[in-house]
Design a protein around this motif. Structure first.
Motif, PDB file in Angstrom:
ATOM      1  N   SER A 286     -11.211  -6.515  -0.089  1.00  0.00           N
ATOM      2  CA  SER A 286     -10.634  -5.917  -1.206  1.00  0.00           C
ATOM      3  C   SER A 286     -11.688  -5.878  -2.358  1.00  0.00           C
ATOM      4  O   SER A 286     -11.379  -4.882  -3.126  1.00  0.00           O
TER       5      SER A 286
ATOM      6  N   GLU B 209      -6.302   5.681  -7.394  1.00  0.00           N
ATOM      7  CA  GLU B 209      -5.359   5.388  -6.246  1.00  0.00           C
ATOM      8  C   GLU B 209      -4.034   5.620  -6.331  1.00  0.00           C
ATOM      9  O   GLU B 209      -3.194   6.063  -5.462  1.00  0.00           O
ATOM     10  N   GLU B 210      -3.589   5.409  -7.714  1.00  0.00           N
ATOM     11  CA  GLU B 210      -1.944   5.681  -7.817  1.00  0.00           C
ATOM     12  C   GLU B 210      -1.966   7.262  -7.542  1.00  0.00           C
ATOM     13  O   GLU B 210      -0.882   7.675  -7.200  1.00  0.00           O
TER      14      GLU B 210
ATOM     15  N   ASN C  77      -3.117  -4.474  -4.821  1.00  0.00           N
ATOM     16  CA  ASN C  77      -4.430  -4.376  -5.544  1.00  0.00           C
ATOM     17  C   ASN C  77      -4.767  -5.423  -6.573  1.00  0.00           C
ATOM     18  O   ASN C  77      -5.838  -5.668  -7.113  1.00  0.00           O
TER      19      ASN C  77
ATOM     20  N   ASN D 289      -4.218   4.335   5.645  1.00  0.00           N
ATOM     21  CA  ASN D 289      -4.440   5.221   4.743  1.00  0.00           C
ATOM     22  C   ASN D 289      -3.869   6.629   5.108  1.00  0.00           C
ATOM     23  O   ASN D 289      -3.344   7.232   4.381  1.00  0.00           O
TER      24      ASN D 289
ATOM     25  N   TYR E  42      -0.137   7.167   5.134  1.00  0.00           N
ATOM     26  CA  TYR E  42       0.576   6.645   3.870  1.00  0.00           C
ATOM     27  C   TYR E  42       1.666   7.922   3.576  1.00  0.00           C
ATOM     28  O   TYR E  42       2.775   7.652   3.264  1.00  0.00           O
TER      29      TYR E  42
ATOM     30  N   PHE F 188      -7.140   3.901  -0.167  1.00  0.00           N
ATOM     31  CA  PHE F 188      -6.368   2.747  -0.713  1.00  0.00           C
ATOM     32  C   PHE F 188      -7.317   1.427   0.239  1.00  0.00           C
ATOM     33  O   PHE F 188      -7.352   1.374   1.231  1.00  0.00           O
TER      34      PHE F 188
ATOM     35  N   ALA G 148      -1.926   8.352  -4.274  1.00  0.00           N
ATOM     36  CA  ALA G 148      -0.319   8.144  -3.660  1.00  0.00           C
ATOM     37  C   ALA G 148       0.618   9.220  -4.336  1.00  0.00           C
ATOM     38  O   ALA G 148       1.562   9.662  -3.347  1.00  0.00           O
TER      39      ALA G 148
ATOM     40  N   ILE H  57       4.721   3.487  -4.878  1.00  0.00           N
ATOM     41  CA  ILE H  57       3.555   3.498  -5.357  1.00  0.00           C
ATOM     42  C   ILE H  57       3.226   2.107  -6.110  1.00  0.00           C
ATOM     43  O   ILE H  57       2.217   1.306  -5.467  1.00  0.00           O
TER      44      ILE H  57
ATOM     45  N   THR I  71       3.255  -0.359  -2.786  1.00  0.00           N
ATOM     46  CA  THR I  71       2.249  -0.337  -1.631  1.00  0.00           C
ATOM     47  C   THR I  71       0.947  -0.266  -2.214  1.00  0.00           C
ATOM     48  O   THR I  71      -0.095  -0.243  -1.538  1.00  0.00           O
ATOM     49  N   VAL I  72       0.580   0.176  -3.519  1.00  0.00           N
ATOM     50  CA  VAL I  72      -0.734   0.399  -4.048  1.00  0.00           C
ATOM     51  C   VAL I  72      -1.067  -0.619  -4.949  1.00  0.00           C
ATOM     52  O   VAL I  72      -1.980  -1.246  -4.870  1.00  0.00           O
ATOM     53  N   THR I  73      -0.177  -0.318  -6.259  1.00  0.00           N
ATOM     54  CA  THR I  73      -0.687  -1.235  -7.420  1.00  0.00           C
ATOM     55  C   THR I  73      -0.671  -2.581  -7.007  1.00  0.00           C
ATOM     56  O   THR I  73      -1.665  -3.471  -7.505  1.00  0.00           O
TER      57      THR I  73
END
Lengths: 294, 256
Positions: free
Chosen positions: A291, A184-185, A206, B111, B114, B103, A188, A198, A201-203
């Motif tokens: 999730s 996912e990283e 999660n 998504n 993004y 994501f 991004a 990143i 908003t992503v790591t």
């Protein structure tokens, strides 16, 4: 002809509801054992702490907590946790990130190192800090010459607490981050996001649940730590005495009610932490489920 | 099915598709060599398949093009301009990952949006424009209704198409896909193959996809690059490769 087709009568209904589950008596025994353990080791002590604290009534309990020494101990404990926990959260995220997302020489060693505070006795850790930062110590003599005292002061207490509670956040995060991988990283990244974006908003989204658990555990332990703090604090009443230290001191002075009142407050702080966790789980149950499903 | 001008989807001001030059690219991870020095010229606007068994270096080559790995040696040029040292973000390559890497905590809408939201403030489109583009992309992948769902609530085929839309949202200079059909069952695979061809033809983007399925490569690609053990065995049109396999490996691999 019809007679030949008659099947033997079905056997009596089996004892358990499903062929793969244990028989009823077994389940009952297991549940009883667990309940007994819970009562003996969790509920009974908790009830004892609170009844003992309130033996002389609310007024006496309140008076204990309002004394200047008690207020100072409570403040010191809360300040220590407020500094040690966020710092350990940052270190925990950093080390979990390094372990989960990078390959490097000495990774196994780093993982062992993170577990070190669990395997070393807190008293030993405390002594190490005294040796290092005490007035005879290598770093300590220089620091004291420059007017900074670590041992027998708040910085030492915070350091000792941080050492003892260091593994909690990292240990919660490492398996989660390894399981989630880097994909996912990387996605991004290909979409043009910067490193910080990143992470934000992503790591972070999660790992937020693992992070929350880690922080709560870390916090509970930071407020309750005794051994390492006892060595570095010097137990100066009203100055370097945290709640667990004060409980011991009161108890040794046969001030049972005061000791148990303080203990009850410390236990209550732990319960608040647990309640907070349960509340968050309940409040965000949908998100949590979303999730975790793949 | 598509009632809007397909040419306007990917870029409002549409540049010509990028031609890619790969010169003596090699990659090793420690002691293992993933890629021998390989050279390859990809004409602008082509739909290219990197075909080979696992361990042939095809994914490594794709990741080098996308900037996710740096080559040990060699150069990459986009339209004649050296791109070897460009960061992932600077390359603007739309990348579709093997398991899509959507994501999971964001809706399909978020998504796809993004990449647009990740832009620096001065080039970031306003919210209404983002919504308009996401809606268009959802139409392009023929899933206009799923914007508010989470990835976990989608089928494998839907996820793949969302990943494609997300990659297209950044107005990429090229499209790179790592085993885009690998995680799907046979029926969905065939359906989506046509979908990728259609999207390629509509957007005109230079598109490179990795596959180990020779049927997929032969049916879909303009140009097939057969790879084995970090080397390129043959480059040619599907008809070419079928008619004149260059090595015994290619003959065996294409025949099975």
């Amino acid at each position: 002809m019809a007679d030949a087709l008659v099947l033997p009568a079905p056997p009596a209904a089996p004892a358990s509801a499903s062929p793969v589950s244990e028989p009823a008596w077994m389940r009952c025994t297991l549940i009883a054992v667990v309940l007994a353990m819970l009562v003996i080791f969790l509920f009974a002590p908790l009830v004892a702490v609170f009844t003992e604290a309130l033996r002389e009534g609310w007024r006496a309990a309140a008076a204990t907590l309002a004394s200047p020494d008690a207020v100072s101990a409570i403040r010191l404990t809360l300040i220590t946790a407020a500094i040690a926990v966020p710092l350990n959260a940052v270190f925990g995220i950093a080390s979990a990130w390094a372990i989960a997302k990078f390959d490097f020489r000495g990774k196994a060693f780093l993982i062992t190192l993170i577990d070190l505070p669990f395997s070393v006795s807190p008293v030993v850790a405390g002594l190490c800090f005294v040796l290092l930062f005490g007035s005879q110590g290598l770093v300590g003599s220089w620091l004291i010459a420059h007017g900074v005292s670590i041992v027998f002061a708040m910085p030492g207490i915070i350091l000792a607490t941080m050492f003892v509670t260091f593994p909690f956040v990292a240990r919660e995060l490492v398996p989660v981050m390894i399981e989630q991988g880097r994909a996912e990283e990387e996605a991004a990244l290909t979409l043009g996001a910067s490193g910080w974006r990143i992470f934000r908003t992503v790591t972070l989204p999660n790992i937020r649940w693992a992070l929350l658990y880690g922080v709560l555990l870390c916090n509970a332990r930071a407020m309750g730590e005794f051994g390492a703090v006892a060595v570095v604090s010097g137990k100066i009443r009203g100055e370097t005495t945290t709640m667990p230290l004060m409980i011991e001191m009161l108890y040794n002075e046969y001030l049972t009610v005061a000791a148990f009142t303080m203990a009850a407050l410390l236990a209550a702080l732990g319960l608040v932490t647990l309640t907070l966790k349960s509340f968050m789980e309940w409040r965000y149950a949908d998100l949590l489920a979303a999730s975790h499903r793949r | 099915m598509l009632t809007f001008s397909p040419r306007a989807i990917v870029a409002d001001a549409r540049p010509a598709p990028v031609g890619i030059e790969i010169e003596e690219i090699a990659k090793s991870f420690g002691a293992t060599t993933a890629l021998q020095p390989v050279s390859l010229s990809i004409p602008s606007g082509a739909l290219v398949a990197l075909l080979g068994p696992s361990g042939s270096g095809k994914t490594t080559l794709l990741r080098i093009l996308g900037g996710l790995e740096y080559p040990t040696s060699g150069r990459v040029r986009f339209d004649g301009v050296d791109a070897t040292g460009l960061s992932v973000q600077e390359r603007r390559a739309g990348f579709v990952f093997q398991h899509y890497a959507l994501f999971r905590h964001m809706t399909v809408f978020e998504n796809i949006a993004y990449g647009l939201r990740a832009r620096p403030r001065r080039t970031r489109p306003p919210e209404a424009e983002i919504a308009r583009r996401v809606a268009k992309l959802l139409q392009l992948i023929q899933l206009p209704e799923i914007g508010s769902r989470y990835p976990a609530q989608l089928s494998g085929g839907q996820r793949q198409r969302v990943a494609l839309a997300r990659a297209l949202a950044i107005e990429p200079r090229m499209l790179l896909l790592d085993e885009p059909f690998g995680a799907l069952d046979a029926r969905v695979r065939r359906e989506l193959r046509g979908g990728l061809r259609e999207i390629h033809d509509q957007t005109g983007l230079t598109t490179i996809f990795v596959t180990h399925d020779q049927e997929e490569a032969m049916e879909l690609a303009d140009l097939v690059v057969v790879m084995s053990m970090g080397r390129i065995e043959q480059i040619g049109t599907p008809a070419d490769i079928r008619a004149r396999p260059a090595t015994p490996f290619v003959r065996d691999f294409v025949m099975t």
